[in-house]
Design a protein around this motif. Structure first.
Motif, short mmCIF file in Angstrom:
data_model
loop_
_atom_site.label_atom_id
_atom_site.label_comp_id
_atom_site.label_asym_id
_atom_site.label_seq_id
_atom_site.Cartn_x
_atom_site.Cartn_y
_atom_site.Cartn_z
N THR A 175 37.98 44.08 9.43
CA THR A 175 38.18 42.65 9.63
C THR A 175 36.87 41.91 9.38
O THR A 175 35.85 42.50 9.05
CB THR A 175 38.69 42.38 11.06
N SER A 176 36.92 40.61 9.54
CA SER A 176 35.72 39.75 9.49
C SER A 176 35.80 38.78 10.66
O SER A 176 36.84 38.69 11.32
CB SER A 176 35.62 39.02 8.14
N PRO A 177 34.74 38.03 10.95
CA PRO A 177 34.68 37.29 12.22
C PRO A 177 35.60 36.07 12.36
O PRO A 177 35.80 35.62 13.48
CB PRO A 177 33.21 36.83 12.28
N SER A 207 29.56 40.64 9.99
CA SER A 207 29.58 40.24 11.39
C SER A 207 28.43 39.30 11.74
O SER A 207 28.60 38.37 12.55
CB SER A 207 29.53 41.48 12.28
N TYR A 208 27.26 39.54 11.15
CA TYR A 208 26.08 38.74 11.48
C TYR A 208 25.04 38.90 10.37
O TYR A 208 25.14 39.80 9.53
CB TYR A 208 25.48 39.19 12.82
N TYR A 209 24.08 38.01 10.39
CA TYR A 209 22.92 38.12 9.49
C TYR A 209 21.68 38.26 10.36
O TYR A 209 21.47 37.46 11.28
CB TYR A 209 22.80 36.91 8.58
N SER A 219 25.41 34.27 13.45
CA SER A 219 26.82 34.46 13.14
C SER A 219 27.24 33.46 12.06
O SER A 219 27.82 32.41 12.35
CB SER A 219 27.67 34.29 14.40
N ILE A 220 26.97 33.81 10.81
CA ILE A 220 27.21 32.89 9.70
C ILE A 220 28.68 32.56 9.53
O ILE A 220 29.05 31.42 9.23
CB ILE A 220 26.64 33.49 8.39
#
Length: 276
Positions: A175-177, A207-209, A219-220
């Motif tokens: 999945t993605s956020p 999920s994050y950068y 959390s882009i």
């Protein structure tokens, strides 16, 4: 028609609701030996399902297991590209022979059978599902400890075929956020529950950068909801992949096996334990 039925119930004298779902399991090639089959699924496209499939296969291969990937995404195959594969699969008098990556992972994908990688596959659902079945029954999978099946997105013909006809130990959901994606993930998880297939873990891609200078995380694509989804379905194995240019570069260069994936180490260990 029963969910466990593969024919026209109106012309059938059997009670389809009483049929054993395992009766739909398809036999692999007589020369195949496959210990654990794990499907990698997603509720929608573009979330990195093929990436996770490639990284999981590479992780288990590096642990000393012989792994394989069945690329069941017939209309959108990307596995050969990630591994930098140009050799074509071939058949002998016994069956189809998968192509090995540089690291020894066995791969079967429609792109390994086409004359040109960019040729589109213009097939309808039942034909596509039939091709996936052939990848299982006509390919000689030799002494495979872990096979990862890269599924097309959604809950259509191919996922249903794989869920019903392959002896799955479980699935990994990717999945993605985004909030919307979390809703779609619920569909994939509930489909697995309806088919009595265990969910071995959830991976949240992008999920994050992490800033390379200050190492703070951003959390882009929105705040993560993966723990909430996992908790609702009693799924303990959760992993998060960052937005990392090195990951994209490895895929583009066909060097996914050279990439270390510490983000998936706990998930790999968990699957190793659950599949023993």
């Amino acid at each position: 028609m029963s969910e466990n039925c593969s024919h026209n119930c109106s012309s059938c004298k059997e009670s389809c609701n009483d049929r054993d779902p395992k009766s739909l399991l398809q036999e692999p090639h007589e020369m195949s030996s496959i210990k654990n089959v794990i499907a990698v699924v997603s509720g929608k496209g573009g979330v990195g399902k093929s990436l996770v499939t490639s990284l999981m296969a590479s992780s288990m291969q590096k642990k000393g297991y012989h792994t394989a990937i069945m690329d069941a995404d017939i209309t959108g195959p990307s596995i050969p590209k990630a591994f930098g594969m140009h050799e074509k699969a071939y058949a002998n008098e016994m069956g189809l022979i998968p192509v090995k990556t540089r690291g020894g992972i066995d791969i079967m994908s429609i792109n390994l059978l086409l004359d040109n990688d960019t040729d589109p596959v213009l097939w309808r659902g039942p034909v596509i599902a039939g091709a996936v079945s052939q990848f299982w029954s006509e390919v000689i999978w030799d002494n495979v400890d872990y096979m990862f099946v890269d599924m097309p997105p959604g809950t259509g013909d191919v996922p249903l075929t794989v869920f019903q006809s392959l002896p799955l130990k479980g699935i990994i959901v990717v999945t993605s956020p985004q909030e919307l994606v979390s809703v779609i993930v619920e569909k994939a998880v509930k489909m697995a529950e309806m088919m009595n297939i265990p969910v071995l873990g959830i991976v949240e891609n992008m999920s994050y950068y992490e800033c390379p200078d200050c190492h703070s995380r951003h959390s882009i694509f929105g705040e993560s909801h993966i723990e909430e989804v996992a908790a609702r379905h009693n799924i303990s194995a959760v992993a998060k992949l960052p937005v990392n240019p090195a990951i994209a570069a490895a895929c583009d260069l066909g060097e996914i096996e050279a990439l270390d994936a510490p983000w998936l180490s706990e998930l790999s260990a968990s699957i190793e334990k659950m599949c023993q």
